[in-house]
Design a protein around this motif. Structure first.
Motif, mmCIF file in Angstrom:
data_model
loop_
_atom_site.group_PDB
_atom_site.id
_atom_site.type_symbol
_atom_site.label_atom_id
_atom_site.label_comp_id
_atom_site.label_asym_id
_atom_site.label_seq_id
_atom_site.Cartn_x
_atom_site.Cartn_y
_atom_site.Cartn_z
ATOM 1 N N SER A 104 -17.931 -22.576 -77.043
ATOM 2 C CA SER A 104 -18.497 -21.679 -76.040
ATOM 3 C C SER A 104 -17.717 -20.371 -75.982
ATOM 4 O O SER A 104 -18.300 -19.290 -75.874
ATOM 5 C CB SER A 104 -18.488 -22.359 -74.670
ATOM 6 N N ARG B 105 -30.563 -16.348 -69.708
ATOM 7 C CA ARG B 105 -29.365 -16.471 -70.539
ATOM 8 C C ARG B 105 -29.568 -15.697 -71.838
ATOM 9 O O ARG B 105 -30.685 -15.269 -72.151
ATOM 10 C CB ARG B 105 -29.084 -17.943 -70.857
ATOM 11 N N GLN C 53 -18.892 -16.551 -76.734
ATOM 12 C CA GLN C 53 -18.706 -15.488 -75.759
ATOM 13 C C GLN C 53 -18.217 -14.225 -76.457
ATOM 14 O O GLN C 53 -18.714 -13.118 -76.217
ATOM 15 C CB GLN C 53 -17.704 -15.913 -74.688
ATOM 16 N N GLU D 152 -26.008 -18.062 -75.743
ATOM 17 C CA GLU D 152 -25.837 -19.106 -74.728
ATOM 18 C C GLU D 152 -26.862 -20.218 -74.931
ATOM 19 O O GLU D 152 -26.561 -21.402 -74.753
ATOM 20 C CB GLU D 152 -25.980 -18.495 -73.327
ATOM 21 N N SER E 279 -23.619 -21.900 -69.415
ATOM 22 C CA SER E 279 -23.728 -20.527 -68.945
ATOM 23 C C SER E 279 -25.193 -20.150 -68.779
ATOM 24 O O SER E 279 -25.975 -20.218 -69.711
ATOM 25 C CB SER E 279 -23.067 -19.580 -69.945
#
Length: 377
Positions: A213, A176, A217, A180, A148
């Motif tokens: 991931s 980012r 998030q 991330e 990302s």
């Protein structure tokens, strides 16, 4: 790629590395020393120059996917075709900080300080909306790898102040969040590098990294929510303190009680009105980049519901006279006279008058002298 071609590319790149290093350092200095840059939105800004090994791998990968009739990448054209030989990464604390950095980079492009070649290319895995009613962002490239970041391909613009030797050289920006960045660093070391070298990891490991991931998030969204709650609390506390101070000073009419603040919100000083007031004060139109910075500083330092009541009180005549006197003494010229530097002069003035409000005249004056001394050095 045959050995001779590979060696020619590597030798050519090695000979150019110092120049790409100079380019990256110049851009980092250009942005990092810009007082209008939203530094509060940034955790770190770092640069890197691509390794020879990775360059060869990327060229081989790009050439393997060329369409029939397309010219392959080689020694003579790799600098034009590989846009990330130098790269700068902006690591933000919050999801919303990414938008502030994006806005700033667009301002630089509008002012021809940077030239935007491609992007922003939003290779995002952190795409869930913060608010339930918010629509998913448009033009998002889903990356199921978990990677990302937002990418920009840029080069220095005609008003960057750089020498001719750096003009026309491409550099990649990546923006980012810190979460991330954390995922990317862990994934790169323990999964990506091994996979790229030909090691076949079990599918459960790949899935585990994708799940990590997703966890991050959710963490990024929660962090954004908490930061917004802190922002709201700070504003509420600020209004309450100002109201109490006004009551003690016998001037409560300028600071209505907190429960009445929403009534006057529609009368807030909008960017267009702020631009007009600043133009009247200075006699010239400031750039959108400077206006955004000034507006943000005023919102952070003043009651955002009633800025129109305080604009003139902050920019008092005696403060303007003091600013001009210190400026002349430090830099040997009048502020706002140099068209190339007047926006920085405005930023210095705004920071000075707000410092007077917060810390008092003596501290603000010494702080201004130090800032201008560094500027003139």
């Amino acid at each position: 790629m045959i050995k001779a071609d590979r060696e020619s590319i590597v030798i050519s790149f090695i000979r150019s590395k110092e120049k790409y290093e100079k380019l990256a350092e110049y851009v980092v200095g250009l942005i990092g020393n810009d007082p209008a840059f939203p530094k509060d939105s940034l955790h770190t800004m770092i640069y890197r120059i691509k390794s020879e090994e990775r360059l060869v791998e990327k060229i081989e990968d790009e050439n393997s996917r060329l369409k029939a009739g397309s010219k392959p990448i080689g020694e003579k054209n790799f600098k034009a075709r590989i846009g990330d030989l130098a790269g700068i990464r902006f690591v933000c604390l919050r999801l919303s900080d990414i938008d502030k950095v994006d806005e700033y980079l667009r301002f630089l492009a509008e002012e021809k300080i940077l030239r935007l070649l491609e992007g922003p290319d939003k290779k995002r895995s952190f795409i869930l909306p913060i608010d339930p009613d918010e629509a998913l962002p448009k033009n998002i490239v889903l990356r199921y790898s978990g990677y990302s970041s937002i990418h920009y391909q840029v080069e220095l613009g005609e008003k960057s102040g750089a020498g001719d030797d750096l003009m026309g050289m491409q550099i990649e920006f990546q923006v980012r969040t810190i979460l991330e960045e954390a995922w990317g660093e862990i994934d790169h070391k323990y999964r990506y590098v091994l996979s790229r070298s030909g090691v076949e990891l079990p599918e459960c490991i790949h899935n585990g990294f994708y799940t990590l991931s997703a966890y991050l998030q959710v963490a990024a969204m929660q962090a954004e929510y908490l930061c917004r709650q802190v922002d709201v609390h700070k504003q509420s506390t600020f209004r309450k303190q100002k109201a109490e101070t006004a009551v003690e000073a016998g001037d409560a009419s300028k600071w209505p009680p907190v429960e009445d603040a929403g009534v006057a919100k529609a009368d807030s000083l909008q960017p267009a009105e702020l631009q007009m007031r600043l133009e009247e004060m200075f006699g010239f139109r400031i750039t959108a980049r400077t206006l955004t910075y000034v507006n943000r500083r005023l919102e952070e330092s003043l009651n955002p519901e009633f800025p129109q009541l305080h604009f003139k009180t902050i920019f008092k005549e005696d403060r303007l006279r003091t600013f001009r006197a210190i400026f002349r003494e430090a830099l040997g010229r009048e502020p706002f006279d140099d068209a190339e530097k007047r926006n920085v002069d405005v930023i210095n003035l705004v920071n000075f008058v707000l410092f007077v409000e917060a810390k008092g005249s003596r501290i603000a004056e010494e702080g201004l002298k130090l800032v201008l001394k560094r500027r003139g050095a």
